[in-house]
Design an enzyme around this catalytic site. Structure first.
Site, mmCIF file in Angstrom:
data_model
loop_
_atom_site.group_PDB
_atom_site.id
_atom_site.type_symbol
_atom_site.label_atom_id
_atom_site.label_comp_id
_atom_site.label_asym_id
_atom_site.label_seq_id
_atom_site.Cartn_x
_atom_site.Cartn_y
_atom_site.Cartn_z
ATOM 1 N N ASP A 10 -2.781 -50.581 22.089
ATOM 2 C CA ASP A 10 -1.656 -49.769 21.608
ATOM 3 C C ASP A 10 -2.159 -48.976 20.405
ATOM 4 O O ASP A 10 -3.246 -49.239 19.881
ATOM 5 C CB ASP A 10 -0.492 -50.687 21.189
ATOM 6 C CG ASP A 10 0.695 -49.907 20.626
ATOM 7 O OD1 ASP A 10 1.144 -48.947 21.278
ATOM 8 O OD2 ASP A 10 1.164 -50.234 19.522
ATOM 9 N N SER A 11 -1.323 -48.037 19.939
ATOM 10 C CA SER A 11 -1.700 -47.265 18.748
ATOM 11 C C SER A 11 -1.697 -48.138 17.491
ATOM 12 O O SER A 11 -2.262 -47.751 16.479
ATOM 13 C CB SER A 11 -0.703 -46.130 18.543
ATOM 14 O OG SER A 11 0.572 -46.677 18.263
ATOM 15 N N CYS A 73 1.550 -49.433 25.568
ATOM 16 C CA CYS A 73 2.004 -48.267 24.806
ATOM 17 C C CYS A 73 2.646 -47.270 25.769
ATOM 18 O O CYS A 73 2.002 -46.837 26.740
ATOM 19 C CB CYS A 73 0.793 -47.643 24.120
ATOM 20 S SG CYS A 73 1.174 -46.135 23.225
ATOM 21 N N GLU A 154 5.422 -49.881 11.245
ATOM 22 C CA GLU A 154 4.024 -50.148 10.859
ATOM 23 C C GLU A 154 3.951 -50.521 9.371
ATOM 24 O O GLU A 154 3.085 -51.266 8.950
ATOM 25 C CB GLU A 154 3.142 -48.921 11.134
ATOM 26 C CG GLU A 154 2.836 -48.690 12.605
ATOM 27 C CD GLU A 154 1.773 -49.629 13.196
ATOM 28 O OE1 GLU A 154 0.875 -50.064 12.456
ATOM 29 O OE2 GLU A 154 1.864 -49.931 14.409
ATOM 30 N N CYS A 187 9.426 -47.638 23.564
ATOM 31 C CA CYS A 187 8.250 -47.643 22.683
ATOM 32 C C CYS A 187 8.021 -49.111 22.349
ATOM 33 O O CYS A 187 8.980 -49.827 22.012
ATOM 34 C CB CYS A 187 8.542 -46.842 21.412
ATOM 35 S SG CYS A 187 7.292 -47.062 20.120
ATOM 36 N N HIS A 189 6.913 -50.579 19.932
ATOM 37 C CA HIS A 189 7.271 -51.001 18.566
ATOM 38 C C HIS A 189 8.750 -51.424 18.479
ATOM 39 O O HIS A 189 9.115 -52.218 17.623
ATOM 40 C CB HIS A 189 7.056 -49.853 17.576
ATOM 41 C CG HIS A 189 5.627 -49.611 17.193
ATOM 42 N ND1 HIS A 189 4.711 -49.068 18.056
ATOM 43 C CD2 HIS A 189 4.958 -49.840 16.033
ATOM 44 C CE1 HIS A 189 3.537 -48.961 17.446
ATOM 45 N NE2 HIS A 189 3.660 -49.414 16.217
HETATM 46 N N1 DGL Z 1 3.941 -48.153 20.553
HETATM 47 C C1 DGL Z 1 3.663 -46.924 21.159
HETATM 48 C C2 DGL Z 1 4.587 -46.584 22.302
HETATM 49 O O1 DGL Z 1 4.993 -47.479 23.020
HETATM 50 C C3 DGL Z 1 3.212 -45.752 20.319
HETATM 51 C C4 DGL Z 1 3.903 -45.471 19.045
HETATM 52 C C5 DGL Z 1 3.180 -44.385 18.261
HETATM 53 O O2 DGL Z 1 2.021 -44.598 17.919
HETATM 54 O O3 DGL Z 1 3.788 -43.339 17.987
HETATM 55 O O4 DGL Z 1 4.883 -45.448 22.560
#
Ligand code: DGL
Length: 272
Positions: A10-11, A73, A154, A187, A189
């Site tokens: 993931d990012s 992600c 984050e 997302c 997150h």
């Molecule tokens: N967690 C990621 C997603 O599911 C990326 C969030 C990001 O880096 O902007 O899209």
């Protein structure tokens, strides 16, 4: 049977929400996680940058001999799932949008109003709509990007008034205007702020793609005879910037587990 690790990426820390689900369903599996914490967020970057970063990380995971790649992600899945599947034909590459979209398509009915939230890139791609409509063309689907939520998460700003205000800024009008009854956390997150959303908007049905992707991982491992056997394997979490938040979040997820965990910092620029 195959005891090689599953590679997740993931990012940043969002993909850890898939790991916590995996631990419940497939605790015998070894995990090799990569969070690109030095370059997060991806969600407002161009697709070509996201492809470059993702290919770099996936190459690294393959080099580490993973038996499967899980794109934990939505932003990456919406941008380059096909490219990554073509690049590594020898191992399964699983994206997160398909499994969640399938659940929505199969569980929602014509009268439901489905809301999808995610990064700018994910929402702009319309990947969820395309998947869902293939299976359930009559559903009413609405989507909106929520770009400041990932940086706040984050930063560890979660049980906090600033987070609640940000959620309300994006969702108050969106949910009421479209009469949304089912909300997809598009997302990885966002499951970390699920409690905030449930507190602010009680009664919403929440779809958590981090949970849905694990069902898909289990299916693929079973069909391809790749499940691990035994128990108590070690897990490794790489980050391009081994930040305090990243380590704390992993420790929170593994709080009461007996699993061995190793943290490693990794500079992708030095990886060729
Ligand atoms: N967690 C990621 C997603 O599911 C990326 C969030 C990001 O880096 O902007 O899209």
């Amino acid at each position: 049977m195959d005891n090689r690790p599953i590679g997740f990426f993931d990012s940043g820390l969002g993909g850890l929400t898939c790991i916590s689900q995996l631990m419940k369903t497939l605790p015998m599996e070894r995990i090799l996680y990569f969070g690109d914490t030095a370059r997060t967020p991806y969600g407002s970057k161009t697709p070509s940058t996201i492809k470059t970063f993702s290919t770099q990380i996936a190459d690294f995971l393959v080099q580490m001999n993973v038996k499967m790649i899980v794109i934990a992600c939505n932003t990456v899945s919406s941008t380059c799932l096909d490219d990554l599947q073509k690049r590594y034909p020898e191992i399964p590459v699983v994206g997160i949008i398909g499994p969640a979209a399938e659940t929505v398509a199969l569980t929602c009915k014509k009268g439901n109003s489905v809301g999808i939230i995610g990064t700018k890139v994910t929402i702009r791609s319309k990947a969820y709509e395309k998947f869902i409509r293939k299976l359930n063309p009559e559903l009413s689907i609405h989507s909106t990007p929520c770009p400041t939520l990932v940086p706040l998460i984050e930063e560890g700003i979660i049980e906090n008034e600033i987070m609640d205000l940000s959620i309300q800024y994006y969702l108050d009008h969106f949910l009421s205007y479209h009469k949304v009854d089912t909300l997809v956390l598009g997302c990885t997150h966002y499951p970390l702020i699920r409690a905030n959303i449930e507190k602010l908007y009680p009664g919403l049905t929440i779809v958590n793609p981090s949970k849905e992707i694990v069902k898909s991982v289990q299916r693929v491992l079973t069909v391809q005879n790749l499940l691990a056997e035994g128990s108590s394997f070690d897990n490794t979490f790489y980050a391009s910037d081994l930040s305090e938040n990243f380590v704390n979040m992993i420790n929170r997820i593994f709080e009461r587990s007996e699993f061995r965990i190793a943290f490693k910092s990794f500079d992708l620029d030095t990886y060729k």
